[in-house]
Motif scaffolding. Structure first.
Motif, PDB file in Angstrom:
ATOM      1  N   SER A  51      59.787  15.395  80.900  1.00  0.00           N
ATOM      2  CA  SER A  51      58.355  15.609  80.645  1.00  0.00           C
ATOM      3  C   SER A  51      58.002  15.266  79.204  1.00  0.00           C
ATOM      4  O   SER A  51      56.922  14.723  78.930  1.00  0.00           O
ATOM      5  CB  SER A  51      57.982  17.060  80.964  1.00  0.00           C
ATOM      6  N   TYR A  52      58.907  15.571  78.278  1.00  0.00           N
ATOM      7  CA  TYR A  52      58.669  15.232  76.873  1.00  0.00           C
ATOM      8  C   TYR A  52      58.590  13.715  76.685  1.00  0.00           C
ATOM      9  O   TYR A  52      57.738  13.207  75.944  1.00  0.00           O
ATOM     10  CB  TYR A  52      59.798  15.821  76.034  1.00  0.00           C
ATOM     11  N   LEU A  53      59.449  12.984  77.391  1.00  0.00           N
ATOM     12  CA  LEU A  53      59.418  11.528  77.302  1.00  0.00           C
ATOM     13  C   LEU A  53      58.118  10.962  77.873  1.00  0.00           C
ATOM     14  O   LEU A  53      57.590   9.966  77.367  1.00  0.00           O
ATOM     15  CB  LEU A  53      60.622  10.940  78.043  1.00  0.00           C
ATOM     16  N   VAL A  54      57.595  11.580  78.925  1.00  0.00           N
ATOM     17  CA  VAL A  54      56.300  11.149  79.457  1.00  0.00           C
ATOM     18  C   VAL A  54      55.217  11.295  78.398  1.00  0.00           C
ATOM     19  O   VAL A  54      54.392  10.396  78.181  1.00  0.00           O
ATOM     20  CB  VAL A  54      55.939  11.966  80.714  1.00  0.00           C
ATOM     21  N   VAL A  55      55.222  12.431  77.705  1.00  0.00           N
ATOM     22  CA  VAL A  55      54.217  12.672  76.659  1.00  0.00           C
ATOM     23  C   VAL A  55      54.374  11.657  75.526  1.00  0.00           C
ATOM     24  O   VAL A  55      53.388  11.087  75.038  1.00  0.00           O
ATOM     25  CB  VAL A  55      54.337  14.111  76.122  1.00  0.00           C
ATOM     26  N   LEU A  56      55.614  11.405  75.110  1.00  0.00           N
ATOM     27  CA  LEU A  56      55.843  10.466  74.011  1.00  0.00           C
ATOM     28  C   LEU A  56      55.388   9.054  74.383  1.00  0.00           C
ATOM     29  O   LEU A  56      54.735   8.371  73.575  1.00  0.00           O
ATOM     30  CB  LEU A  56      57.325  10.456  73.631  1.00  0.00           C
ATOM     31  N   GLU A  57      55.727   8.606  75.589  1.00  0.00           N
ATOM     32  CA  GLU A  57      55.333   7.249  75.967  1.00  0.00           C
ATOM     33  C   GLU A  57      53.823   7.149  76.146  1.00  0.00           C
ATOM     34  O   GLU A  57      53.210   6.128  75.799  1.00  0.00           O
ATOM     35  CB  GLU A  57      56.046   6.811  77.240  1.00  0.00           C
ATOM     36  N   ALA A  58      53.194   8.209  76.681  1.00  0.00           N
ATOM     37  CA  ALA A  58      51.738   8.198  76.820  1.00  0.00           C
ATOM     38  C   ALA A  58      51.066   8.108  75.452  1.00  0.00           C
ATOM     39  O   ALA A  58      50.107   7.356  75.267  1.00  0.00           O
ATOM     40  CB  ALA A  58      51.279   9.449  77.564  1.00  0.00           C
ATOM     41  N   CYS A  59      51.597   8.857  74.481  1.00  0.00           N
ATOM     42  CA  CYS A  59      51.038   8.805  73.121  1.00  0.00           C
ATOM     43  C   CYS A  59      51.247   7.420  72.501  1.00  0.00           C
ATOM     44  O   CYS A  59      50.371   6.911  71.779  1.00  0.00           O
ATOM     45  CB  CYS A  59      51.682   9.884  72.260  1.00  0.00           C
ATOM     46  N   TRP A  60      52.411   6.804  72.784  1.00  0.00           N
ATOM     47  CA  TRP A  60      52.676   5.465  72.257  1.00  0.00           C
ATOM     48  C   TRP A  60      51.696   4.450  72.841  1.00  0.00           C
ATOM     49  O   TRP A  60      51.110   3.637  72.119  1.00  0.00           O
ATOM     50  CB  TRP A  60      54.117   5.071  72.561  1.00  0.00           C
TER      51      TRP A  60
END
Length: 491
Positions: free
Chosen positions: A31-40
């Motif tokens: 879930s953290y990776l989803v947030v990071l990629e969405a922010c990117w």
């Protein structure tokens, strides 16, 4: 007495204690990776890209260990608990099969694209793959917790020829305790991951590695604690009320509560030692009426004590009494750390408050410890039942000899500490390298020859040593900003 039954329980507890760490981190990191990629994708800020690739490596190693440790759990249902499988296999078997057919296939189908497809697919498809892997981890938790919750609060079944047979699958899946356990476990995974991320950032800041990636990690972790830890406390209260309704003996054991005094409220026992033989809690430190307020939401409300149940139906109170207090105590420290971080942020000292950073480091494993303590409370508190009210644990064990179980338990301990201990050490080394421009592998940054990995663990680097300049906060190898090299938008 360490007979075959007790050794089988210890073996299952040991293997699930190891296993639960990895799925929890997998759920949180995905879930953290989803947030990071969405922010990117939204901001194109390099910091999110670097953090994504940094934590992706750790996720890959953790995911692999979670899969391997999970295989052992399934085999034990046949080797150590065959009578349980005979009784409840018609319900738990399909639930675990659904987990494989949906969640595991979903994760496996998109994992390769997530790990190795940064330059091979478009940005939308790559983000979709990351999202689907995260969804798969939560779906996996859903099926596993549906099975475990049915064992705690069975529903939607009939007993035919001494076997539990499903008659209403919706009632089986959405049994009375399932929603509370699913939310409680998911939030616990998010908190455990946030604490690990925060501890990693705090450790680097204390060592003098101060860069945008490290700061962003700490900031995001503190926000997560501030928001989710109080929600977890609220959900835990609801879960406790549900447990009181369906498993009152477990609550009595957790509270070290033996009997009610007519007309008086139940105190909350902060500390003490429940004595199962004397049927009282020794050295008790109590707060009058607080037990009633928490569990009945009234000043003089009462709930059954352990003496209300036959001795053979009572859980072992000392273990669940203290495991519950470890879990709650660590939860309160998480709330305190989130508030402390907010106060430091307001003062502009979030990244240089030494005491806060040291506290964040020490709290790094707290989420996982609280998670294990919570599972001990849940599973030991269900005893002496393996399916609550239907099948006793002593009736479910395979008739192995004590020597056979002892040998396999010893082998499990040795192999687990060697294999998974090495994996944990490797992940710690990856965290020690720290995020930065060096986190982005050549295949993702556009520098060097593309790799074509053949296995998930290939997502982790061969060389753990980061560039020294990057550790000092200076630009290291790889693109220093989104325009210095090819990225997903150029394809």
């Amino acid at each position: 007495m360490l007979d075959a039954l007790m050794l089988s329980r210890i073996q299952f507890g040991f293997t699930i204690g190891f296993h639960i760490i990895f799925p929890a981190v997998t759920i949180g990191l995905a879930s953290y990776l989803v947030v990071l990629e969405a922010c990117w994708l939204k901001t194109q800020r390099q910091v999110y890209r670097e953090l994504y690739h940094f934590w992706l490596r750790i996720f890959a190693v953790n995911f692999g260990m979670g899969v391997v440790s999970g295989l052992v759990m399934a085999y034990q249902f046949g080797t150590n608990w065959s009578r349980f499988s005979d009784f409840a296999g018609g319900i738990t078997g399909p639930l675990l099969a659904y987990e494989v057919l949906t969640a595991f296939f979903l994760e496996a189908g998109f994992l390769g694209v997530m790990l190795f497809g940064w330059r091979k697919v478009g940005p939308g498809l790559h983000f979709f793959s990351t999202f689907m892997v995260a969804a798969g981890t939560l779906m996996s938790a859903t099926w596993i917790l549906a099975s475990n919750s049915w064992m705690q609060t069975p529903a939607g079944y009939a007993i035919i020829d001494h076997q539990a047979v499903p008659i209403d699958w919706l009632a089986v899946i959405f049994n009375p305790s399932f929603p509370y356990r699913l939310v409680h476990m998911s939030l616990a995974a998010f908190l455990a991951t946030a604490l690990i991320v925060g501890a990693c950032a705090a450790w680097h800041l204390l060592r003098g590695t101060d860069n945008p990636c490290v700061r962003k990690m700490l900031s995001m972790a503190m926000w997560m604690l501030l928001i989710v830890a109080p929600i977890q406390a609220f959900v835990g209260d609801l879960h406790g009320l549900n447990t009181l309704e369906h498993q009152p003996a477990k609550i009595a054991a957790i509270e070290g509560h033996w009997e009610n005094t007519p007309g008086e409220g139940v105190p909350l026992t902060l500390f003490g030692w429940p004595d199962m033989e004397a049927e009282k809690t020794r050295f008790a430190v109590e707060v009058p009426h607080l037990g009633s307020l928490i569990l009945t939401h009234s000043w003089k409300g009462q709930f059954p004590g352990l003496k209300s149940f036959p001795p053979q139906d009572r859980p072992y109170s000392p273990m669940v009494f203290w495991s519950f207090r470890i879990m709650v105590g660590l939860g309160l420290l998480m709330i305190a750390l989130g508030l402390w971080g907010t106060w430091a942020r307001w003062r502009g000292r979030l990244f240089d408050a030494k005491m806060l950073l040291r506290a964040a480091c020490w709290m790094g494993p707290a989420g996982l410890v609280a998670l294990i303590a919570g599972w001990i409370t849940t599973e030991v508190g269900r005893q002496p039942w393996i399916v609550y009210g239907l099948l006793r644990t002593a009736e479910a064990v395979t008739p192995n000899t004590t020597a056979e179980v002892a040998v396999t338990l010893l082998l499990f301990v040795i192999v687990y500490f060697v294999v998974f201990g090495a994996g944990i050490v490797y992940m710690l080394h990856l965290m020690q390298a720290g995020p930065g421009p060096h986190s982005i592998p050549p295949s993702a940054s556009g520098d060097g020859e593309e790799r074509r990995p053949a296995r998930p663990l290939s997502a982790a680097p061969d060389n753990l040593a980061p560039d020294n300049a990057a550790l000092d906060g200076r630009p290291g190898p790889g693109p220093a900003d989104p325009t210095s090299g090819p990225d997903m938008r150029t394809r």
